[in-house]
Design a protein around this motif. Structure first.
Motif, short mmCIF file in Angstrom:
data_model
loop_
_atom_site.label_atom_id
_atom_site.label_comp_id
_atom_site.label_asym_id
_atom_site.label_seq_id
_atom_site.Cartn_x
_atom_site.Cartn_y
_atom_site.Cartn_z
N PRO A 1 -0.47 -0.01 7.16
CA PRO A 1 -1.20 -0.59 6.00
C PRO A 1 -2.35 0.34 5.60
N GLU A 2 -2.00 1.51 5.15
CA GLU A 2 -2.97 2.59 4.99
C GLU A 2 -3.44 2.80 3.56
N GLU A 3 -3.18 1.84 2.71
CA GLU A 3 -3.72 1.86 1.35
C GLU A 3 -4.00 0.41 0.94
N ASN B 1 -3.16 -1.86 -1.35
CA ASN B 1 -2.17 -2.88 -1.68
C ASN B 1 -1.50 -3.45 -0.43
N SER B 2 -1.03 -2.56 0.44
CA SER B 2 -0.32 -3.04 1.63
C SER B 2 -1.27 -3.76 2.59
N HIS C 1 4.10 7.59 10.86
CA HIS C 1 4.78 6.37 10.46
C HIS C 1 5.93 6.04 11.39
N GLY D 1 4.23 -1.62 5.39
CA GLY D 1 3.03 -1.15 4.72
C GLY D 1 3.35 0.04 3.84
N HIS D 2 2.53 1.08 3.94
CA HIS D 2 2.66 2.25 3.08
C HIS D 2 3.52 3.32 3.75
N SER E 1 6.30 -4.60 -2.48
CA SER E 1 6.25 -3.41 -3.33
C SER E 1 4.81 -3.20 -3.79
N ARG E 2 4.50 -1.95 -4.12
CA ARG E 2 3.16 -1.66 -4.63
C ARG E 2 2.86 -2.40 -5.93
#
Length: 464
Positions: free
Chosen positions: A182-184, A186-187, A233, A255-256, A436-437
Protein backbone atom coordinates in the motif's frame (compact mmCIF):
# COMPACT_ATOMS: atom_id res chain seq x y z
CA UNK A 1 -50.34 6.57 -26.62
CA UNK A 2 -53.22 7.16 -24.22
CA UNK A 3 -55.77 9.83 -25.20
CA UNK A 4 -56.79 12.11 -22.32
CA UNK A 5 -59.48 14.80 -21.98
CA UNK A 6 -59.89 17.65 -19.55
CA UNK A 7 -63.16 19.22 -18.41
CA UNK A 8 -64.25 22.84 -18.43
CA UNK A 9 -66.40 24.51 -15.78
CA UNK A 10 -69.53 23.70 -17.79
CA UNK A 11 -68.58 20.03 -18.12
CA UNK A 12 -67.95 19.48 -14.42
CA UNK A 13 -70.80 18.44 -12.12
CA UNK A 14 -71.05 18.59 -8.35
CA UNK A 15 -70.32 15.11 -7.05
CA UNK A 16 -67.82 14.24 -9.79
CA UNK A 17 -64.86 12.38 -8.33
CA UNK A 18 -61.53 10.94 -9.41
CA UNK A 19 -58.61 9.15 -7.80
CA UNK A 20 -55.01 7.97 -8.30
CA UNK A 21 -53.12 5.23 -6.49
CA UNK A 22 -49.37 5.36 -5.83
CA UNK A 23 -46.76 3.24 -4.05
CA UNK A 24 -44.35 5.37 -2.06
CA UNK A 25 -40.74 4.23 -2.58
CA UNK A 26 -37.51 5.42 -1.05
CA UNK A 27 -36.40 6.54 -4.52
CA UNK A 28 -39.48 8.81 -4.65
CA UNK A 29 -38.30 10.46 -1.45
CA UNK A 30 -34.77 10.98 -2.73
CA UNK A 31 -36.17 12.49 -5.92
CA UNK A 32 -38.45 14.76 -3.85
CA UNK A 33 -35.48 15.82 -1.71
CA UNK A 34 -33.48 16.67 -4.82
CA UNK A 35 -36.31 18.67 -6.42
CA UNK A 36 -37.43 20.50 -3.27
CA UNK A 37 -34.13 21.00 -1.50
CA UNK A 38 -35.64 19.47 1.66
CA UNK A 39 -32.87 17.17 2.89
CA UNK A 40 -34.37 16.44 6.30
CA UNK A 41 -32.90 13.02 7.20
CA UNK A 42 -36.26 11.94 8.61
CA UNK A 43 -37.40 11.64 5.00
CA UNK A 44 -34.50 9.47 3.87
CA UNK A 45 -33.49 5.90 4.61
CA UNK A 46 -31.61 4.85 7.70
CA UNK A 47 -32.73 7.60 10.10
CA UNK A 48 -34.48 6.70 13.35
CA UNK A 49 -36.55 9.85 13.52
CA UNK A 50 -38.87 8.81 16.33
CA UNK A 51 -36.29 7.04 18.51
CA UNK A 52 -37.99 3.66 18.37
CA UNK A 53 -34.84 1.86 17.25
CA UNK A 54 -36.19 1.22 13.75
CA UNK A 55 -34.96 3.43 10.90
CA UNK A 56 -37.70 4.66 8.61
CA UNK A 57 -38.14 6.96 5.64
CA UNK A 58 -41.14 9.22 6.30
CA UNK A 59 -42.52 11.05 3.28
CA UNK A 60 -42.66 14.86 3.56
CA UNK A 61 -46.22 16.10 4.04
CA UNK A 62 -46.18 17.63 0.58
CA UNK A 63 -45.57 14.25 -1.02
CA UNK A 64 -49.16 12.98 -0.41
CA UNK A 65 -50.41 16.51 -1.06
CA UNK A 66 -48.73 16.25 -4.45
CA UNK A 67 -50.95 13.29 -5.25
CA UNK A 68 -53.99 15.56 -4.87
CA UNK A 69 -52.35 17.91 -7.37
CA UNK A 70 -51.87 14.93 -9.69
CA UNK A 71 -55.61 14.14 -9.63
CA UNK A 72 -56.54 17.77 -10.25
CA UNK A 73 -53.99 18.35 -13.02
CA UNK A 74 -54.35 15.04 -14.82
CA UNK A 75 -57.97 13.94 -14.38
CA UNK A 76 -60.45 16.25 -12.67
CA UNK A 77 -60.71 18.86 -14.05
CA UNK A 78 -57.46 17.94 -15.89
CA UNK A 79 -54.92 19.77 -18.04
CA UNK A 80 -54.96 23.53 -17.58
CA UNK A 81 -56.23 23.50 -13.99
CA UNK A 82 -54.80 26.13 -11.62
CA UNK A 83 -54.88 25.80 -7.84
CA UNK A 84 -56.03 28.94 -5.97
CA UNK A 85 -55.80 27.79 -2.35
CA UNK A 86 -55.72 24.65 -0.26
CA UNK A 87 -56.59 23.92 3.36
CA UNK A 88 -55.19 20.49 4.24
CA UNK A 89 -54.81 18.56 7.47
CA UNK A 90 -52.23 15.79 7.82
CA UNK A 91 -53.32 12.91 10.04
CA UNK A 92 -50.85 10.04 9.56
CA UNK A 93 -47.38 9.83 8.03
CA UNK A 94 -46.69 7.98 4.80
CA UNK A 95 -43.52 5.87 4.89
CA UNK A 96 -41.60 4.21 2.10
CA UNK A 97 -43.44 1.01 1.20
CA UNK A 98 -46.94 2.40 1.82
CA UNK A 99 -49.44 2.34 -1.01
CA UNK A 100 -51.93 5.21 -0.91
CA UNK A 101 -54.91 6.48 -2.89
CA UNK A 102 -55.67 10.18 -3.43
CA UNK A 103 -59.34 11.17 -3.90
CA UNK A 104 -60.86 14.42 -5.22
CA UNK A 105 -64.61 15.17 -5.14
CA UNK A 106 -66.26 18.32 -6.51
CA UNK A 107 -68.25 19.98 -3.71
CA UNK A 108 -69.34 23.27 -5.26
CA UNK A 109 -69.34 25.18 -8.55
CA UNK A 110 -68.80 28.80 -7.55
CA UNK A 111 -70.17 31.81 -9.39
CA UNK A 112 -66.69 33.16 -10.12
CA UNK A 113 -65.93 30.05 -12.23
CA UNK A 114 -63.87 28.22 -9.62
CA UNK A 115 -64.47 24.76 -8.20
CA UNK A 116 -64.35 23.81 -4.52
CA UNK A 117 -63.16 20.24 -4.10
CA UNK A 118 -62.80 17.85 -1.17
CA UNK A 119 -59.42 16.12 -0.97
CA UNK A 120 -58.43 12.92 0.82
CA UNK A 121 -55.49 10.55 0.83
CA UNK A 122 -55.98 7.11 2.38
CA UNK A 123 -53.62 4.22 2.93
CA UNK A 124 -54.43 1.13 0.90
CA UNK A 125 -55.15 -1.93 3.01
CA UNK A 126 -56.50 -0.46 6.22
CA UNK A 127 -58.10 2.64 4.62
CA UNK A 128 -56.42 4.85 7.26
CA UNK A 129 -56.87 8.57 6.63
CA UNK A 130 -53.56 10.25 5.78
CA UNK A 131 -54.70 13.67 4.58
CA UNK A 132 -57.99 15.56 4.30
CA UNK A 133 -59.12 19.04 3.38
CA UNK A 134 -60.42 21.31 0.65
CA UNK A 135 -58.90 22.80 -2.48
CA UNK A 136 -60.19 25.61 -4.69
CA UNK A 137 -59.17 25.47 -8.35
CA UNK A 138 -59.84 27.28 -11.60
CA UNK A 139 -60.72 24.69 -14.24
CA UNK A 140 -59.38 24.92 -17.82
CA UNK A 141 -61.10 27.44 -20.07
CA UNK A 142 -61.00 25.20 -23.13
CA UNK A 143 -61.88 21.54 -23.57
CA UNK A 144 -59.03 19.52 -25.06
CA UNK A 145 -58.39 15.92 -26.07
CA UNK A 146 -54.70 15.13 -26.37
CA UNK A 147 -52.05 12.44 -26.14
CA UNK A 148 -50.93 11.84 -22.59
CA UNK A 149 -47.70 13.60 -21.72
CA UNK A 150 -44.72 11.24 -21.63
CA UNK A 151 -42.63 12.28 -18.62
CA UNK A 152 -39.02 11.01 -18.71
CA UNK A 153 -38.27 8.42 -16.06
CA UNK A 154 -35.86 9.31 -13.28
CA UNK A 155 -33.13 7.06 -11.92
CA UNK A 156 -31.94 7.98 -8.45
CA UNK A 157 -28.18 7.66 -8.33
CA UNK A 158 -27.76 6.11 -4.92
CA UNK A 159 -26.16 2.82 -4.04
CA UNK A 160 -28.51 1.15 -1.61
CA UNK A 161 -27.24 -2.36 -2.33
CA UNK A 162 -23.72 -1.43 -1.22
CA UNK A 163 -25.13 0.36 1.81
CA UNK A 164 -26.87 -2.89 2.77
CA UNK A 165 -23.71 -4.99 2.27
CA UNK A 166 -21.63 -2.60 4.36
CA UNK A 167 -24.29 -2.56 7.09
CA UNK A 168 -24.27 -6.36 7.08
CA UNK A 169 -20.48 -6.54 7.43
CA UNK A 170 -20.02 -3.83 10.08
CA UNK A 171 -21.27 -5.86 13.10
CA UNK A 172 -18.81 -8.69 12.34
CA UNK A 173 -15.38 -8.86 13.97
CA UNK A 174 -12.85 -6.93 11.89
CA UNK A 175 -11.19 -9.26 9.40
CA UNK A 176 -7.35 -9.43 9.60
CA UNK A 177 -6.25 -8.42 6.11
CA UNK A 178 -2.77 -8.56 4.61
CA UNK A 179 -2.46 -5.46 2.46
CA UNK A 180 0.30 -5.91 -0.12
CA UNK A 181 2.35 -2.83 -1.08
CA UNK A 182 0.00 0.00 0.00
CA UNK A 183 2.69 2.41 -1.11
CA UNK A 184 0.58 5.20 -2.57
CA UNK A 185 -2.43 7.11 -1.20
CA UNK A 186 -5.22 5.32 -3.09
CA UNK A 187 -4.30 1.79 -2.06
CA UNK A 188 -3.46 2.80 1.52
CA UNK A 189 -6.62 4.89 1.77
CA UNK A 190 -8.82 1.91 0.87
CA UNK A 191 -7.32 -0.16 3.67
CA UNK A 192 -7.66 2.66 6.18
CA UNK A 193 -11.28 3.23 5.17
CA UNK A 194 -12.07 -0.43 5.81
CA UNK A 195 -10.39 -0.14 9.20
CA UNK A 196 -12.32 3.02 10.08
CA UNK A 197 -15.60 1.20 9.41
CA UNK A 198 -14.50 -1.75 11.52
CA UNK A 199 -14.66 -4.18 8.60
CA UNK A 200 -10.94 -5.06 8.38
CA UNK A 201 -7.83 -4.91 10.52
CA UNK A 202 -5.08 -4.14 8.02
CA UNK A 203 -1.55 -5.53 8.21
CA UNK A 204 0.61 -3.49 5.84
CA UNK A 205 3.43 -5.18 3.91
CA UNK A 206 5.88 -3.23 1.79
CA UNK A 207 8.44 -0.46 1.84
CA UNK A 208 7.95 1.37 5.17
CA UNK A 209 9.24 4.68 3.81
CA UNK A 210 6.81 4.63 0.86
CA UNK A 211 3.95 3.59 3.13
CA UNK A 212 4.78 6.43 5.53
CA UNK A 213 4.92 8.92 2.66
CA UNK A 214 1.49 7.77 1.46
CA UNK A 215 0.13 8.13 5.00
CA UNK A 216 1.60 11.63 5.29
CA UNK A 217 -0.13 12.63 2.05
CA UNK A 218 -3.41 11.35 3.49
CA UNK A 219 -2.78 12.88 6.90
CA UNK A 220 -3.20 9.41 8.43
CA UNK A 221 -1.71 8.05 11.65
CA UNK A 222 -0.32 4.52 11.27
CA UNK A 223 0.99 4.16 14.83
CA UNK A 224 -1.64 1.54 15.75
CA UNK A 225 -1.24 -0.49 12.53
CA UNK A 226 1.25 -3.33 12.06
CA UNK A 227 3.73 -2.73 9.24
CA UNK A 228 5.92 -5.57 7.94
CA UNK A 229 8.93 -4.52 5.92
CA UNK A 230 9.36 -6.06 2.47
CA UNK A 231 11.99 -4.78 0.06
CA UNK A 232 10.19 -5.83 -3.12
CA UNK A 233 6.64 -6.46 -4.26
CA UNK A 234 7.43 -10.14 -4.77
CA UNK A 235 8.63 -10.50 -1.18
CA UNK A 236 5.60 -8.57 0.11
CA UNK A 237 3.21 -10.82 -1.81
CA UNK A 238 4.82 -14.04 -0.56
CA UNK A 239 4.93 -12.79 3.02
CA UNK A 240 1.25 -11.86 2.81
CA UNK A 241 0.39 -15.39 1.68
CA UNK A 242 2.48 -16.71 4.57
CA UNK A 243 0.31 -14.70 6.98
CA UNK A 244 -2.80 -16.40 5.59
CA UNK A 245 -1.24 -19.86 5.77
CA UNK A 246 -0.18 -19.17 9.37
CA UNK A 247 -3.72 -18.08 10.28
CA UNK A 248 -2.73 -14.47 10.98
CA UNK A 249 -4.75 -13.04 8.06
CA UNK A 250 -8.11 -14.03 6.61
CA UNK A 251 -7.90 -12.25 3.30
CA UNK A 252 -5.51 -10.38 1.01
CA UNK A 253 -5.79 -6.88 -0.42
CA UNK A 254 -3.92 -5.75 -3.50
CA UNK A 255 -2.03 -2.48 -3.10
CA UNK A 256 0.24 -0.70 -5.56
CA UNK A 257 1.61 -3.71 -7.43
CA UNK A 258 0.81 -5.73 -10.52
CA UNK A 259 -1.98 -8.27 -10.07
CA UNK A 260 0.06 -11.11 -11.57
CA UNK A 261 2.77 -10.63 -8.91
CA UNK A 262 0.21 -11.11 -6.16
CA UNK A 263 -1.53 -14.05 -7.83
CA UNK A 264 1.79 -15.76 -8.52
CA UNK A 265 2.37 -15.89 -4.75
CA UNK A 266 -1.21 -17.06 -4.14
CA UNK A 267 -0.78 -19.96 -6.59
CA UNK A 268 2.64 -21.15 -5.44
CA UNK A 269 2.69 -24.93 -4.99
CA UNK A 270 4.33 -24.89 -1.58
CA UNK A 271 2.19 -23.26 1.12
CA UNK A 272 -0.02 -21.51 -1.42
CA UNK A 273 -3.75 -20.84 -1.40
CA UNK A 274 -4.96 -23.21 -4.11
CA UNK A 275 -8.29 -25.03 -3.83
CA UNK A 276 -8.35 -27.14 -6.99
CA UNK A 277 -10.45 -24.56 -8.86
CA UNK A 278 -9.31 -21.77 -11.13
CA UNK A 279 -9.12 -18.30 -9.66
CA UNK A 280 -11.59 -15.85 -11.14
CA UNK A 281 -12.53 -12.24 -10.65
CA UNK A 282 -16.03 -11.03 -9.81
CA UNK A 283 -17.36 -7.49 -9.91
CA UNK A 284 -20.29 -6.97 -7.55
CA UNK A 285 -22.02 -3.92 -9.03
CA UNK A 286 -24.58 -1.56 -7.55
CA UNK A 287 -26.36 -0.13 -10.60
CA UNK A 288 -28.75 2.77 -9.94
CA UNK A 289 -32.30 1.79 -10.85
CA UNK A 290 -31.69 -1.97 -10.55
CA UNK A 291 -33.62 -3.84 -7.88
CA UNK A 292 -30.67 -6.09 -7.09
CA UNK A 293 -26.87 -6.08 -7.25
CA UNK A 294 -25.45 -7.35 -10.54
CA UNK A 295 -22.34 -9.53 -10.60
CA UNK A 296 -20.04 -9.60 -13.66
CA UNK A 297 -17.41 -12.31 -14.15
CA UNK A 298 -14.65 -12.71 -15.32
CA UNK A 299 -13.38 -9.26 -16.22
CA UNK A 300 -9.86 -9.25 -14.83
CA UNK A 301 -8.12 -12.64 -14.51
CA UNK A 302 -9.00 -15.27 -17.15
CA UNK A 303 -8.34 -13.93 -20.63
CA UNK A 304 -9.94 -16.57 -22.89
CA UNK A 305 -11.39 -19.25 -20.60
CA UNK A 306 -12.19 -22.69 -21.97
CA UNK A 307 -15.31 -24.61 -20.93
CA UNK A 308 -13.69 -26.18 -17.86
CA UNK A 309 -12.48 -22.78 -16.65
CA UNK A 310 -15.88 -21.23 -17.30
CA UNK A 311 -17.47 -23.90 -15.12
CA UNK A 312 -15.13 -22.84 -12.28
CA UNK A 313 -15.91 -19.17 -12.97
CA UNK A 314 -19.65 -19.88 -12.66
CA UNK A 315 -19.25 -21.95 -9.49
CA UNK A 316 -17.02 -19.33 -7.87
CA UNK A 317 -19.56 -16.60 -8.61
CA UNK A 318 -22.44 -18.68 -7.22
CA UNK A 319 -20.59 -19.20 -3.95
CA UNK A 320 -19.84 -15.47 -3.69
CA UNK A 321 -23.47 -14.58 -4.41
CA UNK A 322 -24.62 -16.91 -1.65
CA UNK A 323 -22.13 -15.28 0.74
CA UNK A 324 -23.69 -11.86 0.24
CA UNK A 325 -27.22 -13.13 0.76
CA UNK A 326 -28.52 -14.36 -2.61
CA UNK A 327 -29.81 -17.80 -1.65
CA UNK A 328 -30.26 -19.24 -5.16
CA UNK A 329 -28.36 -17.04 -7.61
CA UNK A 330 -29.60 -16.77 -11.19
CA UNK A 331 -26.69 -17.03 -13.64
CA UNK A 332 -26.99 -15.69 -17.18
CA UNK A 333 -24.22 -16.95 -19.47
CA UNK A 334 -23.75 -14.24 -22.09
CA UNK A 335 -23.30 -14.43 -25.82
CA UNK A 336 -24.28 -12.15 -28.69
CA UNK A 337 -27.45 -14.18 -29.26
CA UNK A 338 -29.90 -16.23 -27.24
CA UNK A 339 -29.85 -19.21 -29.61
CA UNK A 340 -27.10 -21.79 -30.11
CA UNK A 341 -24.94 -21.04 -33.14
CA UNK A 342 -22.21 -23.64 -33.86
CA UNK A 343 -20.13 -20.88 -35.47
CA UNK A 344 -20.24 -18.83 -32.24
CA UNK A 345 -18.31 -20.77 -29.58
CA UNK A 346 -19.60 -18.62 -26.71
CA UNK A 347 -23.17 -19.70 -27.47
CA UNK A 348 -22.18 -23.37 -27.44
CA UNK A 349 -20.25 -22.98 -24.16
CA UNK A 350 -23.24 -21.22 -22.62
CA UNK A 351 -25.57 -24.06 -23.53
CA UNK A 352 -23.13 -26.63 -22.15
CA UNK A 353 -22.78 -24.73 -18.88
CA UNK A 354 -26.56 -24.65 -18.57
CA UNK A 355 -26.73 -28.41 -19.12
CA UNK A 356 -23.88 -28.97 -16.63
CA UNK A 357 -25.93 -27.16 -14.00
CA UNK A 358 -28.95 -29.33 -14.80
CA UNK A 359 -26.83 -32.45 -14.29
CA UNK A 360 -25.35 -31.28 -10.97
CA UNK A 361 -21.85 -30.48 -12.26
CA UNK A 362 -22.46 -26.86 -11.19
CA UNK A 363 -24.45 -26.46 -8.00
CA UNK A 364 -26.19 -23.85 -5.87
CA UNK A 365 -27.70 -21.67 -8.59
CA UNK A 366 -29.89 -21.57 -11.68
CA UNK A 367 -27.81 -21.35 -14.86
CA UNK A 368 -29.16 -20.49 -18.31
CA UNK A 369 -27.60 -19.57 -21.61
CA UNK A 370 -26.90 -18.45 -24.14
CA UNK A 371 -28.50 -15.13 -23.28
CA UNK A 372 -27.84 -11.79 -24.89
CA UNK A 373 -27.24 -8.90 -22.50
CA UNK A 374 -30.72 -7.41 -22.98
CA UNK A 375 -32.70 -10.55 -22.27
CA UNK A 376 -30.43 -11.49 -19.37
CA UNK A 377 -31.31 -8.39 -17.33
CA UNK A 378 -34.59 -7.07 -18.76
CA UNK A 379 -37.78 -9.09 -18.42
CA UNK A 380 -39.58 -7.25 -21.22
CA UNK A 381 -36.71 -7.97 -23.61
CA UNK A 382 -36.83 -11.65 -22.65
CA UNK A 383 -40.58 -11.80 -23.21
CA UNK A 384 -40.27 -10.04 -26.57
CA UNK A 385 -37.81 -12.73 -27.68
CA UNK A 386 -40.17 -15.44 -26.41
CA UNK A 387 -37.67 -16.76 -23.87
CA UNK A 388 -39.19 -18.80 -21.05
CA UNK A 389 -36.66 -19.13 -18.25
CA UNK A 390 -36.30 -18.50 -14.52
CA UNK A 391 -33.06 -16.66 -15.29
CA UNK A 392 -33.91 -14.55 -18.35
CA UNK A 393 -34.67 -10.98 -17.35
CA UNK A 394 -33.67 -11.63 -13.73
CA UNK A 395 -30.00 -12.64 -13.81
CA UNK A 396 -27.98 -11.91 -10.67
CA UNK A 397 -24.71 -13.04 -12.28
CA UNK A 398 -23.55 -12.23 -15.81
CA UNK A 399 -20.87 -14.59 -17.13
CA UNK A 400 -18.90 -13.04 -19.98
CA UNK A 401 -17.42 -15.17 -22.77
CA UNK A 402 -13.95 -13.64 -22.34
CA UNK A 403 -12.07 -10.94 -20.47
CA UNK A 404 -12.66 -8.28 -23.15
CA UNK A 405 -16.45 -8.68 -23.03
CA UNK A 406 -16.49 -8.84 -19.22
CA UNK A 407 -14.34 -5.74 -18.89
CA UNK A 408 -16.50 -3.82 -21.37
CA UNK A 409 -19.72 -4.76 -19.56
CA UNK A 410 -18.30 -3.75 -16.18
CA UNK A 411 -16.81 -0.46 -17.42
CA UNK A 412 -20.00 0.44 -19.30
CA UNK A 413 -22.07 -0.11 -16.16
CA UNK A 414 -19.58 1.98 -14.18
CA UNK A 415 -19.03 4.94 -16.48
CA UNK A 416 -22.32 5.13 -18.40
CA UNK A 417 -24.82 3.69 -15.93
CA UNK A 418 -23.05 5.26 -12.89
CA UNK A 419 -22.64 1.95 -11.06
CA UNK A 420 -20.28 1.40 -8.16
CA UNK A 421 -18.17 -1.76 -8.42
CA UNK A 422 -16.65 -3.94 -5.72
CA UNK A 423 -14.00 -6.30 -7.05
CA UNK A 424 -12.61 -9.48 -5.51
CA UNK A 425 -10.83 -12.60 -6.72
CA UNK A 426 -12.35 -15.91 -5.62
CA UNK A 427 -11.34 -19.53 -6.02
CA UNK A 428 -8.48 -19.40 -3.51
CA UNK A 429 -8.80 -20.45 0.13
CA UNK A 430 -9.48 -16.80 1.03
CA UNK A 431 -10.96 -13.90 -0.97
CA UNK A 432 -8.57 -11.37 -2.50
CA UNK A 433 -9.63 -7.72 -2.56
CA UNK A 434 -8.70 -6.26 -5.93
CA UNK A 435 -9.26 -2.52 -6.18
CA UNK A 436 -8.37 -0.10 -8.96
CA UNK A 437 -6.74 3.31 -8.76
CA UNK A 438 -9.93 4.76 -10.29
CA UNK A 439 -12.17 3.30 -7.53
CA UNK A 440 -13.78 5.78 -5.17
CA UNK A 441 -14.32 5.30 -1.44
CA UNK A 442 -17.67 3.57 -1.88
CA UNK A 443 -16.17 0.93 -4.17
CA UNK A 444 -13.19 0.32 -1.91
CA UNK A 445 -15.35 -0.01 1.18
CA UNK A 446 -17.82 -2.30 -0.59
CA UNK A 447 -14.93 -4.51 -1.75
CA UNK A 448 -13.86 -4.91 1.88
CA UNK A 449 -17.45 -5.71 2.91
CA UNK A 450 -17.94 -8.30 0.16
CA UNK A 451 -14.64 -9.99 1.03
CA UNK A 452 -15.49 -10.02 4.74
CA UNK A 453 -18.90 -11.57 4.10
CA UNK A 454 -17.39 -14.18 1.78
CA UNK A 455 -14.62 -15.05 4.23
CA UNK A 456 -17.14 -15.36 7.06
CA UNK A 457 -19.52 -17.53 5.03
CA UNK A 458 -16.77 -19.88 3.85
CA UNK A 459 -14.78 -20.48 7.05
CA UNK A 460 -13.96 -24.16 7.15
CA UNK A 461 -14.96 -24.75 3.53
CA UNK A 462 -12.48 -25.66 0.79
CA UNK A 463 -13.73 -23.24 -1.85
CA UNK A 464 -12.71 -19.57 -1.88
Amino acid sequence: MKIEENRTYAQVKVGDEAQVMRLCTIDDLYAFASASGDHNPLHLAGYDGDGDGRPEAVAPALWPAGLIAAVLGNILPGAGTQTRWANLSFHLPVVAGDEVTAFVTVLEKREDGDLLCAAEVRRVGDNALVLSGEVQVTPPAKHMAFDSVEVPGLIVQRHRHFDALIAKAEPMDPMPTAVVAPEEPNSLGGALLGKAKGIITPILLGNPDKIAAAAAELGADLSAIEIIEANSHEIAAHRAVDLVVEGKAETLMKGHLHTDVLLHAVLRRDRGLRTGRRLSHVFVMDVPGMSRPIMVTDAAVNIAPDLETKADIVQNAIHLAQSIGIETPKVGVLSAVETINPHMPSSVDAALLSKMAERGQITGGLVDGPLAMDNAVDLNAARTKGITSEVAGAADILVAPNIEAGNMVAKQLTFISHAEAAGIVVGATVPIILTSRSDDDASRLASCAVAALHAQANKGKIHG
